[in-house]
Design an enzyme around this catalytic site. Structure first.
Site, PDB file in Angstrom:
ATOM      1  N   CYS A 195      25.457  35.563  41.048  1.00  0.00           N
ATOM      2  CA  CYS A 195      24.781  36.614  40.285  1.00  0.00           C
ATOM      3  C   CYS A 195      23.318  36.290  40.029  1.00  0.00           C
ATOM      4  CB  CYS A 195      25.500  36.845  38.962  1.00  0.00           C
ATOM      5  SG  CYS A 195      27.239  37.202  39.191  1.00  0.00           S
ATOM      6  N   SER A 208      39.128  38.288  37.368  1.00  0.00           N
ATOM      7  CA  SER A 208      38.541  39.183  38.376  1.00  0.00           C
ATOM      8  C   SER A 208      39.226  38.949  39.721  1.00  0.00           C
ATOM      9  CB  SER A 208      37.041  38.917  38.496  1.00  0.00           C
ATOM     10  OG  SER A 208      36.462  39.818  39.401  1.00  0.00           O
ATOM     11  N   ALA A 209      39.715  40.035  40.351  1.00  0.00           N
ATOM     12  CA  ALA A 209      40.550  39.908  41.548  1.00  0.00           C
ATOM     13  C   ALA A 209      39.833  39.324  42.756  1.00  0.00           C
ATOM     14  CB  ALA A 209      41.128  41.277  41.916  1.00  0.00           C
ATOM     15  N   HIS A 210      38.532  39.568  42.876  1.00  0.00           N
ATOM     16  CA  HIS A 210      37.855  39.171  44.124  1.00  0.00           C
ATOM     17  C   HIS A 210      37.618  37.672  44.224  1.00  0.00           C
ATOM     18  CE1 HIS A 210      33.457  38.463  43.098  1.00  0.00           C
ATOM     19  NE2 HIS A 210      33.887  38.984  41.976  1.00  0.00           N
ATOM     20  N   GLY A 229      35.273  41.284  36.096  1.00  0.00           N
ATOM     21  CA  GLY A 229      35.325  40.177  35.144  1.00  0.00           C
ATOM     22  C   GLY A 229      34.220  40.297  34.107  1.00  0.00           C
ATOM     23  N   THR A 230      33.062  40.791  34.536  1.00  0.00           N
ATOM     24  CA  THR A 230      31.932  40.976  33.620  1.00  0.00           C
ATOM     25  C   THR A 230      32.285  41.981  32.521  1.00  0.00           C
ATOM     26  OG1 THR A 230      30.240  40.387  35.246  1.00  0.00           O
ATOM     27  CG2 THR A 230      29.548  41.851  33.463  1.00  0.00           C
ATOM     28  N   THR A 249      39.791  57.136  34.681  1.00  0.00           N
ATOM     29  CA  THR A 249      40.877  57.210  35.664  1.00  0.00           C
ATOM     30  C   THR A 249      41.021  55.866  36.371  1.00  0.00           C
ATOM     31  OG1 THR A 249      40.478  59.568  35.998  1.00  0.00           O
ATOM     32  CG2 THR A 249      41.701  58.424  37.727  1.00  0.00           C
ATOM     33  N   GLN A 280      36.801  32.003  37.273  1.00  0.00           N
ATOM     34  CA  GLN A 280      36.837  30.978  38.324  1.00  0.00           C
ATOM     35  C   GLN A 280      38.153  30.209  38.334  1.00  0.00           C
ATOM     36  OE1 GLN A 280      34.736  30.328  40.802  1.00  0.00           O
ATOM     37  NE2 GLN A 280      33.239  31.863  40.180  1.00  0.00           N
TER      38      GLN A 280
END
Length: 396
Positions: free
Chosen positions: A327, A201-203, A73-74, A239, A181
């Site tokens: 963070c 962001s997936a996590h 996401g960053t 890649t 979020q």
């Protein structure tokens, strides 16, 4: 020791769902081909990426070709902001944001300020809200980008994104939102909300770490962020992390499938937690808007205690929570978000963020409500200020 882990920090990260792991596994082993290769296992990888792109676009009301996979996401925030700034600097150099953005946005804006760009950091009210009128009033002839987060990672406040998007569209200014979020917690349609760029962001929604995505509306002028090969249609070289991209696609599909049902359960836990804690414990304040907040977010400030001690003692009882952004949790400075909504340093230091997820239960909340008042009282006993208040029976 030996306590069952009660995880209440889903805004920091989530576990990866078994269905997501299952979807990813073949791409570590038998389907390991490079998506740039033309032979069969390469084509299988390419197909898997495109299927995930479709899943992401379907989830947010976009076209598949408007989705670009990133490493986080960053990275998506950096690319959106720097990409628009540098591609459009002949038009202007002014960017509008808020003072409660994630550091991925704030530090990127500060970087651009050192490179000749001008940034307006809009203040928020005591609930963490910015108004559409504030945004409209900040627009100048040289404004090229508005970047405002969808929902705050610390206090959970949801911004009036559709209204801000409408203003940006009317003025012909690009609008980016950091939805890291929000996605998987709130229904988002980028077309209806006039969003030009959006970071994910997936996590944060039960997918793997190390993979994000940037939605870029067709026609947006954006410079490439990573140079090299022709991956991601020449816009983002390197890649592809195929297992993670497959995981992203599966996770977003699952997260957006039963959103209303999921939110009903999560909001019930959230509201009960807020009501019970504010009833049971004196000198506590809810941070963020009471209604316009993420379904699973509870952020409270407790007077006369240090947040770090509170977290450590909760951890000893098997409860994982946070004092703010994952963070910056290594920092001793109080949260910039809590200071921005007007909390004094000493109260901002005593903050607790609880963020619920799909495996949390009423029993987890019972446990929290059992141990938290005892911990808070124990920590307050060490505070001379609290002793004064107890003697004088008044706030200080």
């Amino acid at each position: 020791m030996g306590e069952k882990l009660i995880y209440m920090d889903h805004a920091a990260t989530t576990y990866v769902k078994p269905q997501v792991v299952e979807a990813m596994l073949p791409f570590f082993t038998e389907k390991f081909g490079n998506a740039s290769s033309i032979y069969t296992i390469g084509r299988e990888s390419k197909k898997a990426i495109e299927e995930s792109r479709e899943k992401v676009s379907d989830a947010i009301g976009a076209q598949a070709r408007e989705i670009f996979f990133t490493g986080s996401g960053t990275e998506a925030d950096n690319w959106a902001i720097k990409g628009v700034a540098y591609a459009n600097k002949s038009k202007g150099n002014h960017i509008i944001t808020t003072n409660i953005e994630h550091h991925a946005v704030l530090h990127t804006c500060q970087y651009l300020e050192n490179d000749g760009f001008e940034v307006t950091y809009l203040p928020v009210d005591e609930n963490g809200l910015v108004t559409p009128q504030q945004v409209a009033d900040a627009i100048k002839p040289n404004t090229i980008l508005i970047t405002i987060m969808f929902a705050n990672n610390e206090i959970g406040t949801i911004q009036p994104i559709a209204e801000i998007g409408a203003i940006a569209k009317e003025k012909g200014i690009y609008f980016h939102t950091d939805a890291v979020q929000a996605i998987g917690n709130i229904a988002i349609n980028v077309k209806d909300m006039n969003i030009d760029l959006m970071s994910m962001s997936a996590h944060k929604f039960y997918g793997p770490k190390g993979v994000g995505a940037l939605y870029v509306r067709k026609g947006v002028k954006l410079v490439s962020f990573i140079h090299g090969g022709a991956q991601e249609r020449g816009r983002r070289a390197s890649t592809e992390n195929i297992p993670a991209i497959v995981g992203f696609g599966k996770a977003i599909e699952l997260a957006t499938a039963n959103l209303d049902e999921y939110n009903k359960k999560i909001m019930a836990l959230r509201d009960r937690t807020i009501d019970e804690i504010t009833k049971k414990i004196p000198f506590v304040k809810l941070n963020g808007h009471r209604e316009k907040r993420l379904p699973g977010n509870v952020n409270l400030s407790f007077q006369f205690i240090e947040g770090e001690s509170l977290l450590l003692m909760l951890d000893m009882k098997g409860i994982a929570a946070s004092s703010g952004s994952a963070c910056t949790s290594g920092s001793l400075d109080p949260s910039h978000v809590l200071l921005a909504i007007g909390l004094p340093h000493e109260i901002a230091h005593g903050s607790l963020r609880l963020t619920f997820g799909d495996e949390n239960t009423d029993e987890d909340v019972n446990k929290l409500l059992e141990v938290l008042p005892v911990i808070v009282e124990r920590l307050r006993e060490m505070s001379p200020l609290y002793e004064n208040v107890k003697r004088g029976n008044k706030n200080v």
